[in-house]
Design a protein around this motif. Structure first.
Motif, PDB file in Angstrom:
ATOM      1  N   VAL A 253       0.839  -1.190   0.000  1.00  0.00           N
ATOM      2  CA  VAL A 253       0.000   0.000   0.000  1.00  0.00           C
ATOM      3  C   VAL A 253       0.879   1.248   0.000  1.00  0.00           C
ATOM      4  N   ARG A 254       0.312   2.339  -0.463  1.00  0.00           N
ATOM      5  CA  ARG A 254       0.955   3.643  -0.326  1.00  0.00           C
ATOM      6  C   ARG A 254       0.634   4.184   1.062  1.00  0.00           C
ATOM      7  N   GLY A 255       1.585   4.862   1.659  1.00  0.00           N
ATOM      8  CA  GLY A 255       1.396   5.353   3.016  1.00  0.00           C
ATOM      9  C   GLY A 255       1.219   6.853   3.077  1.00  0.00           C
ATOM     10  N   GLN A 256       0.399   7.292   4.005  1.00  0.00           N
ATOM     11  CA  GLN A 256       0.267   8.721   4.312  1.00  0.00           C
ATOM     12  C   GLN A 256       0.436   8.902   5.809  1.00  0.00           C
ATOM     13  N   ILE A 257       1.186   9.919   6.178  1.00  0.00           N
ATOM     14  CA  ILE A 257       1.305  10.291   7.584  1.00  0.00           C
ATOM     15  C   ILE A 257       0.641  11.647   7.768  1.00  0.00           C
ATOM     16  N   SER A 258      -0.393  11.651   8.613  1.00  0.00           N
ATOM     17  CA  SER A 258      -1.079  12.901   8.942  1.00  0.00           C
ATOM     18  C   SER A 258      -0.621  13.323  10.340  1.00  0.00           C
ATOM     19  N   PHE A 259       0.179  14.366  10.381  1.00  0.00           N
ATOM     20  CA  PHE A 259       0.727  14.835  11.659  1.00  0.00           C
ATOM     21  C   PHE A 259      -0.329  15.644  12.398  1.00  0.00           C
ATOM     22  N   SER A 260      -0.584  15.241  13.650  1.00  0.00           N
ATOM     23  CA  SER A 260      -1.595  15.909  14.448  1.00  0.00           C
ATOM     24  C   SER A 260      -1.083  16.055  15.866  1.00  0.00           C
TER      25      SER A 260
END
Length: 537
Positions: A253-260
Motif C-alpha cells: 500500500v501507499r502510506g500517508q502520515i497525517s501529523f496531528s
C-alpha cells in the motif's frame, strides 16, 4: 494486408502516405509487419515518405503487439515486478510520441535518438506510449536487478527515500506492477447476502494519524484527551517512520502520515521528522493550528503537504467560546496565508447540538476561501463529555439540508458516515465514508500517540498496542485491532455497511457496545436491492 487493416492497425503511419504509395504498400507488402517495416524504410529513403515514418511505424507496430498481451498482477507473496507487457523502442528520431498522441500537428520529429516505452495498464485494452524518462529507466533497472532501495540510494549518494519515490511514480504509471493490497476486508465482516464492490474491499492507501505531541496552544472545551503524555525523542520518531515504511511495503500500500496533536508544530523536532517522512516517499498532511508564514515556507521547502487542516466550531462568537477569544479571525487570516503559499486548506468542525445550525452559515463564509469544510459528530469523551450531541431526529433534517446545499456550496465536504445513510435512503450516489471505506478504524487507518500507544481511532479510547512492545505490523495483525475493524453485528445486513458502519466513537461515548449496537443516529438498516458486484472475500 488489406487497406482496412493498414488503417486500423497503423493509422498514424497511413496518414502520412498518399493514395498511390499506400496502395503500393498494401499490394506489395501484405505478408507481414516485418516486410511492411522494410517497405516503409525503403519509401522513406526514396523521399516518398517523411524520414521519421519508420519510427512512427515501429511504435505503432509495438503498440499492436503490446495491446494483444495479457497483464497479470503479481501474487500477494511476490514483489514489485516490471509490467510484463512493457516494450522499449529505440528510435533514431525524437518527437514521434507527440505525433502519435496528436498533441501538436505543427511539430515535426527531428533527428536524434530517443527511447520510448510502450506498455499495457492492468485492466485496459489499449497500449500506453511515453518517452522513457531517466527516472523510468532507473526504476525498471532497480526492479529488474533486484536492488535494495536503501543500497541503491547509498551507492548513488542520493537522498533517502528517492528510490521509493521513483518506484511509486513508475507504479502509478503502470510501468511497474505491485501485488494487490493486503489491506482487505474479510468476508465475515459482511452478511453473506451482500455483494460488496471490489473498490470497497481493498485499500490502496493506509494512513497513520500521528499525534506526535500533546502540547497545544489551545484549550478547547470539547477536547477528547488532555492527558499528560511524554513526547518520544526524535530518534525514536525516525524509527517509527522506518517501521511504517516496512508496514506499507509488506502490505503493498501507499502510506500517508497525517501529523496531528495537540499541535504537531509544537513538537521540538517537527521539521526533522516531517522531512524524513517526505523523503521516505509518504504523502504528508498536517492537522494543526494556525502558524506563521515563515513556518509554512519551511514546510513547503521540504515538501508541500497534501493539505493543512484547521478547526472551526461555528460562527465567530460560538467558535471563540469553544476555542478561545480571537480564534475565528486567526483561522480566517491563516486560510489566506495557506492560499498564498498554495497549500490546500481544510476546515474540520465537531458537530454538537449547539452548533449544528451554524454549519451552513459557516459554509457561506468559507465558500471560495478553503478547499473543504467537513464535520465529525462530537465524541462525548474527555472534556467533550460536558457538551451535547445533536438530537438524532434533528440530525436527520440537518443531513438532508447539508446534502441539498452541497450542490450549491462547493466547500461542503462529505466525511461523517451518517450522510451516506441519508443519501442511500434518498436514492442518491454514496461517497466513500469517513476514510473511503466507511469507518476505517484499524482498517486503513491507525492513530499513534506521543507515548507510543496505538489506537484504532483517536476520538475514543481504542488501544490496540504500543510501539514500545510491537511493530506497527504486529499491532495491526493483533486481535485487538481485528475487533475494532469488524463492523457491529447491528450493521451486517445493511446494504451500505461497506461505506458506513456508523461512528464507533459516538457509540462508545454514549455507553453502547461497538460490537453489537448501532449508531444511535442511524435511521435503521438500509435494505436495498443489490446490484451485481464482487462477493465479499
Amino acid at each position: 494486408m488489406t487497406q482496412a487493416a493498414l488503417h486500423t492497425l497503423y493509422l498514424v503511419t497511413a496518414s502520412f502516405l498518399d493514395a498511390a504509395t499506400l496502395s503500393n504498400l498494401e499490394t506489395a507488402h501484405s505478408k507481414s509487419a516485418e516486410t511492411l517495416l522494410t517497405a516503409v524504410e525503403q519509401i522513406s529513403r526514396e523521399g516518398l515518405a517523411p524520414f521519421f515514418l519508420p519510427d512512427i511505424f515501429a511504435v505503432e507496430r509495438t503498440m499492436e503487439k503490446v495491446a494483444s498481451k495479457t497483464v497479470v498482477q503479481p501474487g500477494p507473496t511476490e514483489s514489485i515486478i516490471v509490467n510484463p507487457s512493457l516494450e522499449l523502442c529505440v528510435l533514431s528520431t525524437s518527437g514521434c510520441v507527440d505525433v502519435i498522441h496528436g498533441l501538436d500537428a505543427k511539430t515535426c520529429p527531428v533527428p536524434g535518438q530517443e527511447m520510448v516505452l510502450v506498455w499495457k495498464k492492468s485492466g485496459t485494452q489499449k497500449a500506453a506510449v511515453a518517452v522513457a524518462k531517466p527516472e523510468d529507466l532507473a526504476a525498471i533497472k532497480i526492479v529488474t536487478d533486484g536492488v535494495d532501495p536503501t543500497s541503491a540510494e547509498t551507492e548513488a549518494n542520493v537522498a533517502p527515500g528517492l528510490v521509493d519515490i521513483l518506484l511509486r511514480r513508475a507504479l502509478h504509471k503502470g510501468i511497474l506492477l505491485s501485488p494487490a493490497s493486503l489491506i482487505r476486508r474479510r468476508c465475515q465482516d459482511f452478511s453473506g447476502s451482500l455483494c460488496i464492490p471490489e473498490e470497497h474491499l481493498s485499500a490502496e492507501v493506509f494512513t497513520l494519524q500521528w499525534h506526535i505531541t500533546q502540547d497545544c496552544d489551545l484549550f478547547c472545551r470539547h477536547c477528547y484527551d488532555r492527558s499528560a503524555r511524554a513526547n518520544m525523542g526524535v530518534d525514536k520518531a525516525l524509527d517509527v517512520i522506518d517501521d511504517f515504511h516496512s508496514f506499507c511495503r509488506d502490505r503493498h500500500v501507499r502510506g500517508q502520515i497525517s501529523f496531528s496533536g495537540g499541535n504537531p508544530l509544537l513538537y521540538p523536532g517537527f521539521l526533522e521528522v516531517y522531512e524524513q517522512a517526505a523523503r521516505k516517499g509518504f504523502a504528508v498532511a498536517i492537522l494543526g493550528n494556525p502558524t506563521t508564514r515563515e513556518m509554512l515556507d519551511s514546510i513547503v521547502k521540504i515538501a508541500r503537504p497534501e493539505y493543512f487542516q484547521v478547526s472551526l466550531e461555528g460562527l465567530p462568537e460560538h467558535n471563540d467560546s469553544i476555542r478561545g477569544h480571537g480564534h475565528f479571525q486567526r483561522v480566517m487570516n491563516f486560510l489566506e496565508i495557506l492560499r498564498a503559499v498554495e497549500i490546500q486548506g481544510q476546515v474540520m468542525l465537531t458537530l454538537t447540538r449547539d452548533n449544528m445550525n451554524q454549519v451552513l452559515p459557516l459554509a457561506e463564509i468559507l465558500e471560495g476561501k478553503v478547499w473543504g469544510l467537513a464535520f465529525n459528530r462530537l465524541s462525548p469523551v474527555g472534556r467533550g463529555a460536558a457538551l451535547a450531541l445533536p438530537d438524532p431526529a434533528e440530525f436527520q433534517d440537518f443531513a438532508a439540508r447539508y446534502c441539498e446545499s452541497a450542490s450549491r456550496l462547493k466547500v461542503l465536504s462529505f466525511k461523517d458516515n451518517m450522510l451516506n445513510a441519508h443519501l442511500a435512503a434518498a436514492g442518491k450516489p454514496l461517497f466513500g465514508g469517513c476514510t473511503g471505506f466507511g469507518c476505517g478504524a484499524a482498517f486503513n487507518f491507525m492513530a499513534l500517540l506521543p507515548d507510543g500507544e496505538v489506537h484504532a481511532c483517536r476520538k475514543f479510547p481504542s488501544l490496540i498496542g504500543n510501539i514500545a512492545a510491537a511493530s506497527l505490523g504486529e499491532i495491526y495483525d493483533g486481535q485487538a485491532a481485528v475487533r475494532y475493524r469488524t463492523r457491529s453485528e447491528a450493521c451486517r445486513e445493511c446494504s451500505i455497511v461497506a461505506t458506513c458502519g456508523g461512528c464507533p466513537a459516538v457509540v462508545s461515548g454514549l455507553g453502547l457496545d461497538i460490537a453489537t449496537d448501532r449508531d444511535p443516529f442511524c435511521p435503521g438498516p438500509i435494505l436495498l436491492p443489490q446490484s451485481p458486484a464482487t462477493p465479499a472475500s
